[in-house]
Design an enzyme around this catalytic site. Structure first.
Site, PDB file in Angstrom:
ATOM      1  N   SER A 180      50.038 -58.184  86.695  1.00  0.00           N
ATOM      2  CA  SER A 180      50.883 -56.991  86.545  1.00  0.00           C
ATOM      3  C   SER A 180      51.758 -57.070  85.295  1.00  0.00           C
ATOM      4  O   SER A 180      51.999 -58.146  84.755  1.00  0.00           O
ATOM      5  CB  SER A 180      51.768 -56.848  87.776  1.00  0.00           C
ATOM      6  OG  SER A 180      52.655 -57.949  87.828  1.00  0.00           O
ATOM      7  N   ALA A 192      54.940 -56.547  85.221  1.00  0.00           N
ATOM      8  CA  ALA A 192      56.199 -57.243  85.516  1.00  0.00           C
ATOM      9  C   ALA A 192      56.023 -58.748  85.319  1.00  0.00           C
ATOM     10  O   ALA A 192      56.852 -59.406  84.668  1.00  0.00           O
ATOM     11  CB  ALA A 192      56.625 -56.933  86.940  1.00  0.00           C
ATOM     12  N   THR A 193      54.934 -59.306  85.850  1.00  0.00           N
ATOM     13  CA  THR A 193      54.715 -60.744  85.684  1.00  0.00           C
ATOM     14  C   THR A 193      54.405 -61.067  84.222  1.00  0.00           C
ATOM     15  O   THR A 193      54.815 -62.112  83.716  1.00  0.00           O
ATOM     16  CB  THR A 193      53.567 -61.226  86.605  1.00  0.00           C
ATOM     17  OG1 THR A 193      53.819 -60.762  87.923  1.00  0.00           O
ATOM     18  CG2 THR A 193      53.450 -62.730  86.610  1.00  0.00           C
ATOM     19  N   GLU A 207      46.489 -59.651  79.777  1.00  0.00           N
ATOM     20  CA  GLU A 207      45.728 -58.513  80.329  1.00  0.00           C
ATOM     21  C   GLU A 207      46.518 -57.936  81.492  1.00  0.00           C
ATOM     22  O   GLU A 207      46.533 -58.511  82.576  1.00  0.00           O
ATOM     23  CB  GLU A 207      44.357 -58.991  80.831  1.00  0.00           C
ATOM     24  CG  GLU A 207      43.439 -59.545  79.752  1.00  0.00           C
ATOM     25  CD  GLU A 207      42.736 -58.465  78.941  1.00  0.00           C
ATOM     26  OE1 GLU A 207      43.070 -57.270  79.094  1.00  0.00           O
ATOM     27  OE2 GLU A 207      41.862 -58.827  78.137  1.00  0.00           O
ATOM     28  N   CYS A 260      41.668 -53.019  87.428  1.00  0.00           N
ATOM     29  CA  CYS A 260      42.632 -52.726  86.353  1.00  0.00           C
ATOM     30  C   CYS A 260      42.223 -51.478  85.584  1.00  0.00           C
ATOM     31  O   CYS A 260      43.030 -50.578  85.375  1.00  0.00           O
ATOM     32  CB  CYS A 260      42.741 -53.926  85.423  1.00  0.00           C
ATOM     33  SG  CYS A 260      41.163 -54.530  84.840  1.00  0.00           S
TER      34      CYS A 260
HETATM   35  P1  NAD Z   1      50.631 -60.275  89.746  1.00  0.00           P
HETATM   36  O1  NAD Z   1      51.255 -60.151  88.406  1.00  0.00           O
HETATM   37  O2  NAD Z   1      51.467 -60.074  90.949  1.00  0.00           O
HETATM   38  O3  NAD Z   1      50.010 -61.745  89.909  1.00  0.00           O
HETATM   39  C1  NAD Z   1      49.059 -62.272  89.006  1.00  0.00           C
HETATM   40  C2  NAD Z   1      49.170 -63.784  89.002  1.00  0.00           C
HETATM   41  O4  NAD Z   1      50.414 -64.175  88.432  1.00  0.00           O
HETATM   42  C3  NAD Z   1      49.118 -64.427  90.386  1.00  0.00           C
HETATM   43  O5  NAD Z   1      48.342 -65.596  90.307  1.00  0.00           O
HETATM   44  C4  NAD Z   1      50.586 -64.767  90.645  1.00  0.00           C
HETATM   45  O6  NAD Z   1      50.788 -65.846  91.530  1.00  0.00           O
HETATM   46  C5  NAD Z   1      51.042 -65.147  89.244  1.00  0.00           C
HETATM   47  N1  NAD Z   1      52.483 -65.080  89.026  1.00  0.00           N
HETATM   48  C6  NAD Z   1      53.409 -64.311  89.653  1.00  0.00           C
HETATM   49  N2  NAD Z   1      54.637 -64.522  89.111  1.00  0.00           N
HETATM   50  C7  NAD Z   1      54.477 -65.434  88.119  1.00  0.00           C
HETATM   51  C8  NAD Z   1      55.360 -66.036  87.169  1.00  0.00           C
HETATM   52  N3  NAD Z   1      56.667 -65.755  87.133  1.00  0.00           N
HETATM   53  N4  NAD Z   1      54.847 -66.906  86.267  1.00  0.00           N
HETATM   54  C9  NAD Z   1      53.525 -67.182  86.262  1.00  0.00           C
HETATM   55  N5  NAD Z   1      52.638 -66.659  87.134  1.00  0.00           N
HETATM   56  C10 NAD Z   1      53.106 -65.783  88.052  1.00  0.00           C
HETATM   57  O7  NAD Z   1      49.376 -59.319  89.737  1.00  0.00           O
HETATM   58  P2  NAD Z   1      48.354 -59.013  90.940  1.00  0.00           P
HETATM   59  O8  NAD Z   1      49.063 -58.148  91.936  1.00  0.00           O
HETATM   60  O9  NAD Z   1      47.704 -60.273  91.397  1.00  0.00           O
HETATM   61  O10 NAD Z   1      47.222 -58.155  90.190  1.00  0.00           O
HETATM   62  C11 NAD Z   1      47.253 -56.776  90.103  1.00  0.00           C
HETATM   63  C12 NAD Z   1      47.660 -56.350  88.706  1.00  0.00           C
HETATM   64  O11 NAD Z   1      46.822 -56.962  87.748  1.00  0.00           O
HETATM   65  C13 NAD Z   1      47.484 -54.855  88.501  1.00  0.00           C
HETATM   66  O12 NAD Z   1      48.565 -54.350  87.764  1.00  0.00           O
HETATM   67  C14 NAD Z   1      46.202 -54.774  87.673  1.00  0.00           C
HETATM   68  O13 NAD Z   1      46.064 -53.600  86.908  1.00  0.00           O
HETATM   69  C15 NAD Z   1      46.333 -55.995  86.828  1.00  0.00           C
HETATM   70  N6  NAD Z   1      45.033 -56.411  86.299  1.00  0.00           N
HETATM   71  C16 NAD Z   1      44.800 -56.320  84.954  1.00  0.00           C
HETATM   72  C17 NAD Z   1      43.549 -56.667  84.434  1.00  0.00           C
HETATM   73  C18 NAD Z   1      43.235 -56.569  82.977  1.00  0.00           C
HETATM   74  O14 NAD Z   1      42.210 -57.093  82.561  1.00  0.00           O
HETATM   75  N7  NAD Z   1      44.074 -55.951  82.166  1.00  0.00           N
HETATM   76  C19 NAD Z   1      42.548 -57.111  85.309  1.00  0.00           C
HETATM   77  C20 NAD Z   1      42.823 -57.186  86.674  1.00  0.00           C
HETATM   78  C21 NAD Z   1      44.077 -56.852  87.157  1.00  0.00           C
END
Ligand code: NAD
Length: 469
Positions: A222, A224-225, A243, A277
């Protein structure tokens, strides 16, 4: 019940603690996932750091052959991994589901194996010759999401190891076990330490991405992350491939044959129950075409069977987790209270995180379902009058991952397509990624690209050798 294990330095690690994973379709336990502690992150990064020196010395041909061996292992185990993935992630075995994800894993391994980055002469005259060599960066921290857990992990792992880096991968805490099994299996082809995993939530991801011995971060998740990841990289100056989320707009150009495009529009929006995504998340249609779009999409939606993806006839599964299920329900209920035309399709099983396929009409820019990434099976369909208005709508949000144009005259759309602010603009298709074609976001959808030659370059650093003649 089985406890799945992390792979650290070529061994299956005894977990510090563990937590239970449940099938989103029926609530049944699938076993336990390990939960790493901070010491395990240190052990994994240390193992990767030591292994990298010798891995980088292997010849390009050796690394190519090992990558091809990994592709074979993925192919040989695709039945097992696809079933585990369906049980854990929820996407059906059939259609564009788990088997499809496994085929993608094989393809996205074979293609980087076949690519090379030989040294380039960037300048030469009578006095000097300058060549640019691509060398590995070191240890790559890969952090993955839960929507396409195996395919996205492969996108991160394979280019990195192909180019002589080693990897510590952290899968999402929602979907760790199929990934851990995939890593256990492909590690058979790799020297110890080249590919390691750690598991846990954002705290473990944060520990990993802040680690001083990390030289590159591959992050998919996401926005935010993503902002946390950028801050983490200030501590180790690791370059990032970022990404992030999307809120992709699709614009149907006036007068397009709707019947012809309806099926591709449908799957462009509802692939993986919309948890993709680069899915269509906002559909803009000219007011004269609105009824036709509604009725064609409704006809397709009403034929879809929703249920447990282990059933071969099911093409629409549950959402992966409660958080996402509640989020989508909330956005739809917000649209309903605002008086939008909410049309729901499909018989939804009582148990599990199932939602109906939902088309939402009479909705406008500025409403939450349009402006926020829903990441679920609820598509807002927005009317436009003038094409310019549709382009303005498409570009008005911060997200810029993908976009698409739908038309009977694709050859006339290049100029229009370049007006859309997105990393990829598809014409008469959406989300049609390919392992040879660079993929990445514009604006708040991230930076850097994956796939193809550019994706390989992103996991190397340049070293220029400049010789005086
Ligand atoms: P998320 O950001 O909640 O989590 C992604 C990963 O980050 C998880 O493994 C999580 O444990 C980790 N994480 C969380 N906080 C962290 C921190 N402070 N430091 C390091 N790692 C941390 O996202 P999600 O809910 O798993 O995925 C959905 C999102 O991903 C959607 O917004 C989607 O559009 C996006 N996405 C983008 C792509 C792309 O290629 N652009 C592909 C797939 C998904």
């Amino acid at each position: 019940m089985q406890t799945y294990r992390n792979t650290v330095d070529g061994n299956l690690a005894e977990p510090a603690s563990r937590y239970e994973i449940f099938n989103p379709a029926n609530g049944q336990s699938l076993g336990y996932a390990p939960e790493s502690d901070e010491q395990e992150v240190d052990r994994a990064v240390h193992a990767a750091l030591l292994a990298q020196k010798t891995w980088a010395k292997r010849s390009d041909g050796e690394r190519r052959d090992i990558t091809l061996k990994i592709a074979q292992i993925l192919e040989d185990n695709s039945g097992y991994l696809a079933e585990l993935l369906t049980r854990e992630q929820g996407k059906p075995l059939s259609g564009p589901g788990s088997r499809f994800e496994m085929q993608a894993c094989v393809g996205w391994t074979q293609v980087p194996a076949s690519l090379e980055l030989p040294p380039e002469t960037v300048y030469e005259d009578d006095e000097r010759k300058d060549t640019l060599h691509r060398v590995p960066l070191g240890v790559v921290a890969a952090v993955a999401p839960w929507n396409w857990p195996l395919m996205i992990a492969i996108w991160q792992i394979i280019p990195a190891i192909r180019m002589g880096n080693t990897v510590v991968l952290k899968p999402s805490e929602y979907t760790p076990i199929a990934t851990l099994e995939m890593v256990r299996l492909i590690s058979e082809a790799l020297p110890p330490g080249v590919l390691n995993t750690v598991t846990g939530d954002g705290n473990i991801g944060s520990k990993l991405t802040h680690h001083p011995d990390i030289s590159k971060i591959m992050f998919t998740g996401s926005e935010a992350t993503g902002r946390h990841i950028v801050k983490a990289s200030a501590s180790n100056l690791a370059p990032i491939t970022l990404e992030l989320g999307g809120n992709d707009a699709a614009i149907v150009l006036p007068g397009t044959d709707i019947k012809r495009i309806a099926n591709d529009l449908f799957w462009g929006a509802f692939l993986n129950m919309g948890q993709t995504c680069a899915c269509i998340k906002r559909l803009y249609v000219q007011e004269d075409d609105y009824e036709a779009v509604m009725s064609e999409l409704s006809a397709i939606a009403s034929q879809m069977k929703i249920g447990d993806g282990m059933d071969e006839s099911v093409l629409i599964g549950p959402l992966q987790n409660k958080m996402q299920f509640e989020k989508v329900r909330n956005l739809v209920s917000d649209a309903r209270s605002a008086g939008c035309d909410v049309r729901e399709f499909g018989e939804v099983p009582e148990q599990g995180y199932f939602l109906p396929i939902t088309l939402v009409g009479n909705i406008m820019d500025g409403q939450r379902l349009v402006d926020e990434e829903q990441f679920g099976p609820a598509l807002p369909i927005i009317r436009y009058r003038e094409l310019d208005d549709a382009f303005e709508s498409a570009n008005r949000l911060d997200a810029g991952l993908g976009a698409s144009l739908w038309t009977d005259r694709p050859e006339e759309t290049i100029e229009l397509a370049t007006r859309l602010e997105a990393g990829t603009v598809w014409v008469n298709q959406h989300g049609a990624i390919h392992p040879m074609v660079p993929f990445g976001g514009n604006k708040a959808s991230g930076y850097g690209v994956e796939f193809g030659i550019d994706g390989l370059k992103a996991v190397t650093q340049s070293r220029v050798i400049s010789i005086k003649k």
